[in-house]
Design a protein around this motif. Structure first.
Motif, PDB file in Angstrom:
ATOM      1  N   VAL A  67      36.662  29.857  20.505  1.00 47.75           N
ATOM      2  CA  VAL A  67      35.952  30.444  21.675  1.00 47.75           C
ATOM      3  C   VAL A  67      36.364  29.824  23.016  1.00 47.75           C
ATOM      4  CG1 VAL A  67      33.641  30.877  22.980  1.00 47.75           C
ATOM      5  CG2 VAL A  67      33.813  30.761  20.344  1.00 47.75           C
ATOM      6  N   PRO A  68      36.628  28.799  23.314  1.00 45.99           N
ATOM      7  CA  PRO A  68      36.986  28.284  24.644  1.00 45.99           C
ATOM      8  C   PRO A  68      38.425  28.933  25.250  1.00 45.99           C
ATOM      9  CG  PRO A  68      35.998  26.364  23.554  1.00 45.99           C
ATOM     10  CD  PRO A  68      36.266  27.519  22.572  1.00 45.99           C
ATOM     11  N   PHE A  69      39.269  29.165  24.172  1.00 48.44           N
ATOM     12  CA  PHE A  69      40.660  29.608  24.399  1.00 48.44           C
ATOM     13  C   PHE A  69      40.584  31.060  24.511  1.00 48.44           C
ATOM     14  CE2 PHE A  69      41.047  25.704  21.877  1.00 48.44           C
ATOM     15  CZ  PHE A  69      41.683  24.803  22.923  1.00 48.44           C
ATOM     16  N   LYS A  70      39.606  31.955  24.160  1.00 46.70           N
ATOM     17  CA  LYS A  70      39.756  33.240  24.022  1.00 46.70           C
ATOM     18  C   LYS A  70      39.865  33.866  25.557  1.00 46.70           C
ATOM     19  CE  LYS A  70      37.148  35.797  20.962  1.00 46.70           C
ATOM     20  NZ  LYS A  70      36.001  35.956  20.002  1.00 46.70           N
ATOM     21  N   LEU A  71      40.341  35.146  25.634  1.00 45.18           N
ATOM     22  CA  LEU A  71      40.568  35.818  26.574  1.00 45.18           C
ATOM     23  C   LEU A  71      39.166  36.839  26.800  1.00 45.18           C
ATOM     24  CD1 LEU A  71      44.125  37.018  26.180  1.00 45.18           C
ATOM     25  CD2 LEU A  71      43.485  35.644  28.361  1.00 45.18           C
ATOM     26  N   ARG A  72      38.743  36.843  28.165  1.00 48.25           N
ATOM     27  CA  ARG A  72      37.640  37.793  28.187  1.00 48.25           C
ATOM     28  C   ARG A  72      38.175  39.303  27.731  1.00 48.25           C
ATOM     29  NH1 ARG A  72      36.440  37.418  34.434  1.00 48.25           N
ATOM     30  NH2 ARG A  72      37.605  39.372  34.293  1.00 48.25           N
ATOM     31  N   GLN A  73      37.149  40.048  27.135  1.00 46.84           N
ATOM     32  CA  GLN A  73      37.406  41.263  26.585  1.00 46.84           C
ATOM     33  C   GLN A  73      38.262  42.014  27.604  1.00 46.84           C
ATOM     34  OE1 GLN A  73      33.530  42.682  24.945  1.00 46.84           O
ATOM     35  NE2 GLN A  73      35.095  43.243  23.064  1.00 46.84           N
ATOM     36  N   ASP A  74      37.791  42.119  28.896  1.00 47.37           N
ATOM     37  CA  ASP A  74      38.478  43.048  30.004  1.00 47.37           C
ATOM     38  C   ASP A  74      39.477  42.116  30.788  1.00 47.37           C
ATOM     39  OD1 ASP A  74      37.156  41.074  31.349  1.00 47.37           O
ATOM     40  OD2 ASP A  74      36.201  42.260  32.886  1.00 47.37           O
ATOM     41  N   PHE A  75      40.140  41.432  30.131  1.00 49.86           N
ATOM     42  CA  PHE A  75      41.304  40.521  30.873  1.00 49.86           C
ATOM     43  C   PHE A  75      42.283  41.398  31.288  1.00 49.86           C
ATOM     44  CE2 PHE A  75      43.636  40.777  26.588  1.00 49.86           C
ATOM     45  CZ  PHE A  75      45.065  40.684  27.165  1.00 49.86           C
ATOM     46  N   ALA A  76      42.813  42.480  30.405  1.00 57.30           N
ATOM     47  CA  ALA A  76      43.654  43.386  30.753  1.00 57.30           C
ATOM     48  C   ALA A  76      43.359  44.017  32.111  1.00 57.30           C
ATOM     49  CB  ALA A  76      44.227  44.311  29.781  1.00 57.30           C
ATOM     50  N   GLU A  77      42.265  44.603  32.347  1.00 60.57           N
ATOM     51  CA  GLU A  77      41.986  45.261  33.569  1.00 60.57           C
ATOM     52  C   GLU A  77      41.965  44.462  34.786  1.00 60.57           C
ATOM     53  OE1 GLU A  77      37.898  46.739  32.904  1.00 60.57           O
ATOM     54  OE2 GLU A  77      38.465  47.073  30.792  1.00 60.57           O
ATOM     55  N   THR A  78      42.098  42.922  34.752  1.00 59.18           N
ATOM     56  CA  THR A  78      42.156  42.331  35.870  1.00 59.18           C
ATOM     57  C   THR A  78      43.519  41.627  36.214  1.00 59.18           C
ATOM     58  OG1 THR A  78      41.612  40.431  34.744  1.00 59.18           O
ATOM     59  CG2 THR A  78      39.838  41.613  35.461  1.00 59.18           C
ATOM     60  N   ILE A  79      44.416  42.045  35.372  1.00 63.40           N
ATOM     61  CA  ILE A  79      45.809  41.540  35.579  1.00 63.40           C
ATOM     62  C   ILE A  79      46.559  42.631  36.266  1.00 63.40           C
ATOM     63  CG2 ILE A  79      48.190  41.107  34.299  1.00 63.40           C
ATOM     64  CD1 ILE A  79      46.005  39.055  33.699  1.00 63.40           C
ATOM     65  N   ASP A  80      47.275  42.052  37.476  1.00 57.36           N
ATOM     66  CA  ASP A  80      47.727  43.125  38.527  1.00 57.36           C
ATOM     67  C   ASP A  80      48.898  43.656  38.030  1.00 57.36           C
ATOM     68  OD1 ASP A  80      49.251  44.149  40.552  1.00 57.36           O
ATOM     69  OD2 ASP A  80      48.869  42.395  41.806  1.00 57.36           O
ATOM     70  N   LYS A  81      48.945  45.078  37.642  1.00 55.38           N
ATOM     71  CA  LYS A  81      49.988  45.817  37.093  1.00 55.38           C
ATOM     72  C   LYS A  81      51.234  46.116  37.909  1.00 55.38           C
ATOM     73  CE  LYS A  81      46.441  48.423  34.434  1.00 55.38           C
ATOM     74  NZ  LYS A  81      45.460  47.514  34.720  1.00 55.38           N
ATOM     75  N   ASN A  82      51.083  45.430  39.129  1.00 59.90           N
ATOM     76  CA  ASN A  82      52.423  45.635  39.967  1.00 59.90           C
ATOM     77  C   ASN A  82      53.261  44.297  39.818  1.00 59.90           C
ATOM     78  OD1 ASN A  82      51.735  48.098  41.325  1.00 59.90           O
ATOM     79  ND2 ASN A  82      50.077  47.045  42.279  1.00 59.90           N
ATOM     80  N   ILE A  83      52.677  43.327  39.266  1.00 59.05           N
ATOM     81  CA  ILE A  83      53.546  42.049  38.899  1.00 59.05           C
ATOM     82  C   ILE A  83      54.344  42.281  37.687  1.00 59.05           C
ATOM     83  CG2 ILE A  83      53.631  39.652  38.474  1.00 59.05           C
ATOM     84  CD1 ILE A  83      50.817  39.661  40.001  1.00 59.05           C
ATOM     85  N   PRO A  84      55.584  42.153  37.628  1.00 52.85           N
ATOM     86  CA  PRO A  84      56.430  42.396  36.450  1.00 52.85           C
ATOM     87  C   PRO A  84      56.002  41.294  35.250  1.00 52.85           C
ATOM     88  CG  PRO A  84      57.751  42.205  38.468  1.00 52.85           C
ATOM     89  CD  PRO A  84      56.539  41.778  38.999  1.00 52.85           C
ATOM     90  N   LEU A  85      55.720  41.700  34.202  1.00 53.29           N
ATOM     91  CA  LEU A  85      55.010  40.896  32.884  1.00 53.29           C
ATOM     92  C   LEU A  85      55.873  40.951  31.916  1.00 53.29           C
ATOM     93  CD1 LEU A  85      52.857  39.311  31.802  1.00 53.29           C
ATOM     94  CD2 LEU A  85      51.435  41.208  31.450  1.00 53.29           C
ATOM     95  N   PHE A  86      56.448  40.057  31.265  1.00 49.71           N
ATOM     96  CA  PHE A  86      57.329  39.819  30.191  1.00 49.71           C
ATOM     97  C   PHE A  86      56.578  39.096  29.122  1.00 49.71           C
ATOM     98  CE2 PHE A  86      59.845  40.935  33.608  1.00 49.71           C
ATOM     99  CZ  PHE A  86      61.124  42.086  33.290  1.00 49.71           C
TER     100      PHE A  86
END
Length: 184
Positions: free
Chosen positions: A111-130
């Motif tokens: 549980v302490p390692f899990k991402l929040r369910q909405d984690f993807a919504e809070t990641i800045d889509k303008n930052i290149p992500l690989f």
């Protein structure tokens, strides 16, 4: 001025740090100047998530705008958690995640390692992500990459045929993508 990279290791022990040092050295060799890699030791501080989110947030806050973030394994999943849970004050030029576990299940230790369910919504889509993952990874099953492909469809994914969890200690594929960034 050097382009600053922060590399976050997997695990929380000195042994994990030393193992990932080979990845850092490979990246340094592949990039050369004008790149500078900061490789902080993030020890297990006894907290449920090893204190990793706060350690990562602190390392980023001590950097300058335009920082490039690279992380392996547990460090990669905790970097994603940090970026999705905290307001980061620095401009990030790129994010490179290697062999990233996608924590699932309801066991107390998970549980302490899990991402929040909405984690993807809070990641800045303008930052290149690989994201990079070897098909023969013996520690983090390759199938976990599919979870990130589903959650982060705008990211770039590199499926590597072989190299295991440590990518044979060869990050030339990461360096190639990093060098493709248009840095300000």
């Amino acid at each position: 001025m050097a382009n600053r990279i922060i590399f976050f290791h997997g695990g929380g022990s000195k042994e994990d740090y030393d193992a990932d040092k080979k990845l850092v050295e490979s990246l340094e060799d592949s990039l050369g100047a004008p790149y500078s890699i900061h490789y902080p030791f993030l020890p297990n501080d006894g907290s449920p998530d090893l204190g990793r989110r706060n350690q990562i947030k602190e390392a980023i806050s001590e950097s300058e705008d335009g920082v490039i973030l690279v992380a392996h394994s547990l460090g990669a999943s905790m970097l994603l958690a940090c970026l999705s849970e905290f307001n980061i004050e620095r401009r990030i030029a790129g994010i490179f995640l290697i062999a990233t576990p996608f924590w699932a299940g309801s066991e107390d230790w998970v549980v302490p390692f899990k991402l929040r369910q909405d984690f993807a919504e809070t990641i800045d889509k303008n930052i290149p992500l690989f994201l990079y993952h070897c098909q023969d990874d013996e520690e983090v099953p390759f199938i976990q990459l599919a979870n990130y492909q589903r959650e982060l469809p705008w990211a770039t994914f590199r499926e590597i045929p072989s190299g295991g969890h440590q990518l044979n200690n060869d990050l030339h594929v990461v360096a190639k993508d990093l060098l493709s960034l248009k840095l300000a």
